[in-house]
Design an enzyme around this catalytic site. Sequence first.
Site, PDB file in Angstrom:
ATOM      1  CE  LYS A 269      35.949  44.822  33.241  1.00  0.00           C
ATOM      2  NZ  LYS A 269      37.606  44.191  32.848  1.00  0.00           N
ATOM      3  NE  ARG A 343      44.207  47.173  40.584  1.00  0.00           N
ATOM      4  CZ  ARG A 343      44.991  46.091  40.066  1.00  0.00           C
ATOM      5  NH1 ARG A 343      46.185  46.220  39.475  1.00  0.00           N
ATOM      6  NH2 ARG A 343      44.192  44.767  39.293  1.00  0.00           N
TER       7      ARG A 343
HETATM    8  N1  BES Z   1      36.826  43.387  37.283  1.00  0.00           N
HETATM    9  C1  BES Z   1      37.199  42.761  36.658  1.00  0.00           C
HETATM   10  C2  BES Z   1      37.861  41.356  36.323  1.00  0.00           C
HETATM   11  C3  BES Z   1      37.136  40.309  36.154  1.00  0.00           C
HETATM   12  C4  BES Z   1      37.077  39.761  34.909  1.00  0.00           C
HETATM   13  C5  BES Z   1      35.998  40.253  36.736  1.00  0.00           C
HETATM   14  C6  BES Z   1      36.128  38.965  34.200  1.00  0.00           C
HETATM   15  C7  BES Z   1      35.622  39.591  36.564  1.00  0.00           C
HETATM   16  C8  BES Z   1      35.354  38.292  35.057  1.00  0.00           C
HETATM   17  C9  BES Z   1      38.161  44.782  37.044  1.00  0.00           C
HETATM   18  O1  BES Z   1      37.521  45.306  37.184  1.00  0.00           O
HETATM   19  C10 BES Z   1      39.248  44.278  35.549  1.00  0.00           C
HETATM   20  O2  BES Z   1      38.987  44.795  35.040  1.00  0.00           O
HETATM   21  N2  BES Z   1      40.265  43.810  35.935  1.00  0.00           N
HETATM   22  C11 BES Z   1      41.651  44.319  34.856  1.00  0.00           C
HETATM   23  C12 BES Z   1      42.917  44.512  35.888  1.00  0.00           C
HETATM   24  C13 BES Z   1      44.019  45.260  34.541  1.00  0.00           C
HETATM   25  C14 BES Z   1      43.356  46.243  33.911  1.00  0.00           C
HETATM   26  C15 BES Z   1      45.215  45.281  35.840  1.00  0.00           C
HETATM   27  C16 BES Z   1      42.072  42.757  34.545  1.00  0.00           C
HETATM   28  O3  BES Z   1      41.935  41.823  34.890  1.00  0.00           O
HETATM   29  O4  BES Z   1      41.706  42.935  33.353  1.00  0.00           O
HETATM   30 MN    MN Z   2      37.430  46.779  35.675  1.00  0.00          MN
END
Ligand code: BES
Ligand code: MN
Length: 488
Positions: A269, A343
């Site tokens: 990230k 997931r």
């Molecule tokens: N934990 C994150 C989602 C999240 C984002 C939670 C902001 C709380 C606040 C999740 O694991 C994630 O990184 N999701 C990705 C999914 C994508 C790569 C398909 C996302 O939302 O960008």
């Molecule tokens: Mn994630």
Amino acid sequence: MKVEIKTADAFSVPAELVAVGVYQNDNGNRPEHIPQDYQGLLNDAVARGEFEGKLMQTLNVLPAPASPSRRVLFIGLGREAEVTAQTIRKIFGHLAQITEKTKIRSVAMSIPVGQFSEEDAVTSAAEGWLLGAWQFEGYHQDSKERNLPDLYLSGITQLELAQKALDFGLMVATQQNLTRDLGYRPSNLLYPELLAEEAVRAGTRHGFSVEVFDENKLRELGMGALLGVGQGSVHPPRLVVMRYDAHADKTLALVGKGITFDSGGISLKPPTAMEEMKYDMLGAGAVLGAMCAIAETKPRVNVIGLMAIAQNMPSGSAYKPGDVVRAFNGKTIEITNTDAEGRVALADAVSYAAHLHADWIVETSTLTGAVLVVLGHEATGMVADDDKLAEQVIRAGEAVGERIWRLPIYPEYKDLYKSKVADIKNSPGRDAGTITGGMIIREFAGGIPFVHLDIAGSAWTKTGPLNAVDGATGVMVRTFVELAHKIS
Ligand code: BES
Ligand code: MN
Ligand code: ZN
């Protein structure tokens, strides 16, 4: 700090502060008897436009000559027709925050009457008070002293029922605050082994059974998905299985995402606000908090709580884009983005819930940033395949003041997560991101009625559970407890 109920009206209870709810534009229609002295002061303030009774608006009044030791606070309830149990939660939460900043040691307030039972009002007031009073302690060298006054809920007509409702509200809100506490804990102090231990301790405290599957057990069971997500961390993953047994013939499974830190892994990230990803375990946290309150309030349904716990880290041993992992039910997942880890971790936990013959599977996770784009922090996103279960979950949320908004499942979305090398790919891309996330997890539910609740926005807000304090809300604890008591 204690919370008690009283049959006497608030002005007859010996408390240092009397808080009086006032409706907006009420034309003198006060929700309770107000002594003459104060009546005059209030009418005066309304006439001068200093106070209208808008929701949460407050007006401080100094002691009346007749009762020199006492303070009065008028607090706006908003329009009478719009007062709900959630309004009561907000009002009492606000009251806790106002009085904490004073020297006042005791507060009396009558329960407003409205389109709800006295019991619901008492439960909501108790919840609001504890949620509003709660703060994360933090790790400062010097801890600060807190003044939380005693609260007397006054003007109660049915003491016995109200006492039960009070105990219920205090119990549920205490567990919701426990969930909030877990959300604030940083991942160096709450890593997978420790989150699993929290569940073990909670089980002993509240009387439900807890099994912890460590990495060896996970390997033995063929839970390659959860293992894959956790393999980059020095802290190995855990699956926690909690059981509340009501000797009923139906079983509700609650499943939560417990990523104690989500760095994104190899698909790292960006650094901005990455520290927030310590709360990526709040799905599991909500399941844990709900299990505690469920074990104490004893609904007539068996409840299994599952927490899929791992830490998503980049390292030499981390899972990588292109890897293929196999979940407990045998389905394979191609990893196209290691940051879509929730997931993957949940694939094993949800297939295990199906393996345990749950009648309903309700899963919650901080799954997608996309749900924030759709709903902001104001509601939880739902993806569900069973209309009846979806309806029951939405209604449970409504009853306890937690908003849930359902998104569609259309067959065309399935094409988005097709993989050339595996049964599914984990990261289909931006389109319908919240929906495909939920649909991918549903692939592991074995056809059992399934609801996915994306709390990425609602679990952590700038304003907390009552629009008052920053941070973890403990969302879904109340909904799950309500659901367990109402599901059929
Ligand atoms: N934990 C994150 C989602 C999240 C984002 C939670 C902001 C709380 C606040 C999740 O694991 C994630 O990184 N999701 C990705 C999914 C994508 C790569 C398909 C996302 O939302 O960008
Ligand atoms: Mn994630
Ligand atoms: Zn995550």
